[in-house]
Design a protein around this motif. Structure first.
Motif, short mmCIF file in Angstrom:
data_model
loop_
_atom_site.label_atom_id
_atom_site.label_comp_id
_atom_site.label_asym_id
_atom_site.label_seq_id
_atom_site.Cartn_x
_atom_site.Cartn_y
_atom_site.Cartn_z
N SER A 89 0.84 -1.20 0.00
CA SER A 89 0.00 0.00 0.00
C SER A 89 0.87 1.24 0.00
CB SER A 89 -0.91 0.00 1.23
OG SER A 89 -1.64 1.22 1.31
N ARG A 90 0.33 2.27 -0.60
CA ARG A 90 0.98 3.59 -0.57
C ARG A 90 0.75 4.25 0.78
NH1 ARG A 90 -0.97 2.43 -5.59
NH2 ARG A 90 0.44 2.81 -7.35
N PRO A 91 1.48 5.32 1.08
CA PRO A 91 1.32 5.95 2.40
C PRO A 91 -0.10 6.42 2.70
CG PRO A 91 3.33 6.72 1.34
CD PRO A 91 2.60 5.93 0.31
N TRP A 92 -0.87 6.80 1.68
CA TRP A 92 -2.25 7.25 1.89
C TRP A 92 -3.23 6.09 1.77
CZ3 TRP A 92 1.33 9.16 -1.47
CH2 TRP A 92 1.24 8.75 -2.79
N HIS A 93 -2.74 4.85 1.90
CA HIS A 93 -3.52 3.62 2.01
C HIS A 93 -4.16 3.18 0.69
CE1 HIS A 93 -2.92 4.02 6.29
NE2 HIS A 93 -3.47 5.21 6.26
N GLU A 94 -3.65 3.60 -0.42
CA GLU A 94 -4.11 3.10 -1.71
C GLU A 94 -3.24 1.92 -2.12
OE1 GLU A 94 -4.05 4.36 -6.40
OE2 GLU A 94 -3.87 5.93 -4.89
N SER A 95 -3.86 0.82 -2.51
CA SER A 95 -3.14 -0.41 -2.79
C SER A 95 -2.40 -0.35 -4.12
CB SER A 95 -4.12 -1.60 -2.81
OG SER A 95 -5.10 -1.40 -3.83
N PHE A 96 -1.23 -1.01 -4.19
CA PHE A 96 -0.55 -1.27 -5.45
C PHE A 96 -1.30 -2.41 -6.15
CE2 PHE A 96 2.82 0.93 -3.24
CZ PHE A 96 3.50 1.60 -4.24
N LYS A 97 -1.56 -2.25 -7.43
CA LYS A 97 -2.37 -3.22 -8.15
C LYS A 97 -1.59 -3.95 -9.24
CE LYS A 97 -6.63 -0.67 -7.17
NZ LYS A 97 -5.99 0.25 -6.22
N ASN A 98 -0.29 -3.90 -9.17
CA ASN A 98 0.51 -4.63 -10.16
C ASN A 98 0.56 -6.11 -9.81
OD1 ASN A 98 2.46 -3.33 -8.02
ND2 ASN A 98 3.49 -5.19 -8.75
N SER A 151 -10.44 -2.98 1.54
CA SER A 151 -9.30 -2.25 2.10
C SER A 151 -9.73 -0.97 2.81
CB SER A 151 -8.29 -1.91 0.99
OG SER A 151 -7.20 -1.18 1.51
N ARG A 152 -10.23 -0.01 2.08
CA ARG A 152 -10.64 1.28 2.64
C ARG A 152 -12.04 1.64 2.14
NH1 ARG A 152 -7.08 3.44 6.51
NH2 ARG A 152 -7.64 5.53 5.88
#
Length: 492
Positions: free
Chosen positions: A160-169, A199-200
């Protein structure tokens, strides 16, 4: 090839061109077969829709908006990473003889850390069964899951990125199923069916917009035209319901929403098949309760509101970045002038200054600090500041502009002019009329006298002291007919 595709070819190509029909059919079959495979995790572009509107009303209460500008500015810094996540322990289908399980991970191509001041950074979302995720910022510290219930459990994790958005690769997600004491049918999703991982949003928020994000596995791409017309997962949807208002997404992408009411809000995500029905699989329907309190003071709330700059928060995406506050310019402070004590000056009547003295502005006024003593003359007497003299009744004398002393002249002359061969001097002090203060007397310099004669200001005592050339003689006024001794003045 589907029946509808065959009918289209028959209409477009007549029977008299069998070779052309065969070539086109071959091209279509090869093209569709190459993209008809299912993927473990759907890989999409990390760039937001360029043509999407900044505000899109998706329900009566909620609207989709663009991500916060600061997040859009920080996002490209992490685009160079394609994280690969692996669960080291527990192993798939591992059976534990204790209800406390230790979990460890391996992450490649993504630094995992937390900025100590901002409390944000790239991390892992670890989800046990269908519980709210646990953030992991340090891979050196194993994650301990205590008090697990006996039976089967599934662990899911993604970067996840710092602002809680997931990596989707591809490779950013990992999953394992283990057992505590024994196996059960609970918490055991079917690996052949699409799986939705919530997730969020989660926990609490202090600013809008609020991120809606999820992870998909085993879901086919929407661009795939499956050869199996009965495939009920080729046109999946995600239905989101917030506070009884529902809307549907047909894409796997982070979404930012506005319209949450202050206080408690509940969010529900569902995976739908081609017919719009919820797909039955473990974890495909999830409900979370969040608390929205505007004007939050946490870092994410400040980033969302744009109260911070990329220069200040770059440390959450760059581990080697050290924020150095820019020096704040100090405003010029005007110095307050020092208040000098007010000195009341005694008024000097204009009539008391001789006209000849006013006509000579070039003659310097002698002051005691600038005096240089002569070898043949005694040191200058200190400046005597005296208050106005008391009333002295004396015979009134006519003021003389300049008096040259002679043997017959009075010793009270105002200005002393030395003679070439023999120097004599005398003093003249104007006597004021009754109730009038006497003015200060300025003695003009003479070549034969020391240039440092002090300024004499009359004292309140009737005694008048004048400087002499002897070491410390006391000068006493003599009668008008008397003369000063010649030895008192010497030629230089």
């Amino acid at each position: 090839m589907n029946s509808w595709q065959k009918r289209i070819l028959e209409k477009l190509l007549p029977q008299r061109f069998p070779i052309l029909r065969w070539v086109i059919t071959l091209v279509l079959v090869l093209g569709l077969s190459s993209c008809g495979e299912k993927v473990t995790s759907q890989e999409v572009s990390n760039v937001y829709r360029e043509n999407s509107p900044q505000i899109s009303q998706i329900s009566q209460q909620f609207s989709e908006v663009s991500p916060p500008s600061l997040i859009q500015e920080l996002r490209p810094i992490l685009e160079v990473y394609q994280p690969q996540v692996t669960i080291i322990t527990p192993k798939p289908d591992e059976v534990f003889r204790d209800n406390k399980v230790t979990v460890s991970f391996l992450v490649k191509d993504l630094p995992i850390f937390k900025d100590q001041e901002l409390q944000l950074g790239p991390h892992l979302h670890v989800i046990l069964d269908n519980q709210p995720y646990i953030p992991v910022y340090d891979l050196n510290q194993p994650l301990v899951l205590p008090d697990l219930s006996p039976g089967t459990h599934t662990l899911r994790v993604f970067a996840s990125r710092p602002w809680h958005e997931s990596f989707k690769n591809e490779g950013a997600y990992a999953q394992t199923t283990f057992h505590v004491f024994t196996k059960t049918d609970d918490n055991n999703p079917d690996p052949n069916l699409p799986l939705l991982t919530y997730s969020r949003p989660q926990s609490s928020y202090g600013a809008e917009p609020i991120l809606l994000d999820f992870y998909l596995t085993n879901a086919p791409l929407h661009l795939v035209a499956s050869e199996n017309a009965n495939n009920k997962f080729s046109d999946w949807r995600i239905r989101c319901t917030i506070n009884n208002e529902s809307f549907i997404f047909d894409r796997w992408q982070a979404v930012y929403l506005k319209g949450f009411q202050p206080g408690k809000n509940w969010v529900k995500l569902e995976f739908l098949d081609n017919q719009g029905n919820p797909l039955k699989n473990a974890f495909n329907t999830t409900v979370r309760l969040i608390d929205y309190q505007p004007k939050g003071k946490d870092t994410l709330s400040k980033i969302t509101r744009g109260e911070l700059t990329a220069y200040e928060v770059r440390g959450i995406v760059d581990q080697n970045y050290k924020f150095t506050p820019k020096p704040t310019p100090i405003p010029a402070v005007e110095k307050t002038p020092e208040i000098q004590p007010k000195v009341e000056k005694q008024p000097i009547p204009e009539t008391q200054v001789p006209e000849e003295s006013q006509a000579q502005p070039t003659e310097p006024k002698l002051e005691v600090p600038m005096a240089a003593p002569s070898p043949s003359v005694s040191p200058a007497l200190p400046e005597i500041i005296q208050s106005p003299a008391p009333e002295i009744i004396t015979p009134t004398l006519e003021p003389q502009p300049e008096v040259i002393p002679t043997p017959e002249s009075t010793p009270l002359a105002k200005k002393v002019v030395p003679q070439p061969t023999k120097s004599r001097f005398g003093g003249f002090f104007n006597r004021l009329t009754s109730k009038t203060p006497a003015p200060q007397v300025t003695i003009a310099p003479s070549p034969s006298l020391p240039p440092t004669l002090p300024e004499i200001i009359q004292s309140p005592t009737p005694e008048i002291i004048t400087p002499t050339l002897e070491p410390q003689p006391e000068v006493t006024p003599t009668p008008p007919s008397a003369e000063l001794p010649e030895k008192q003045v010497q030629q230089p």
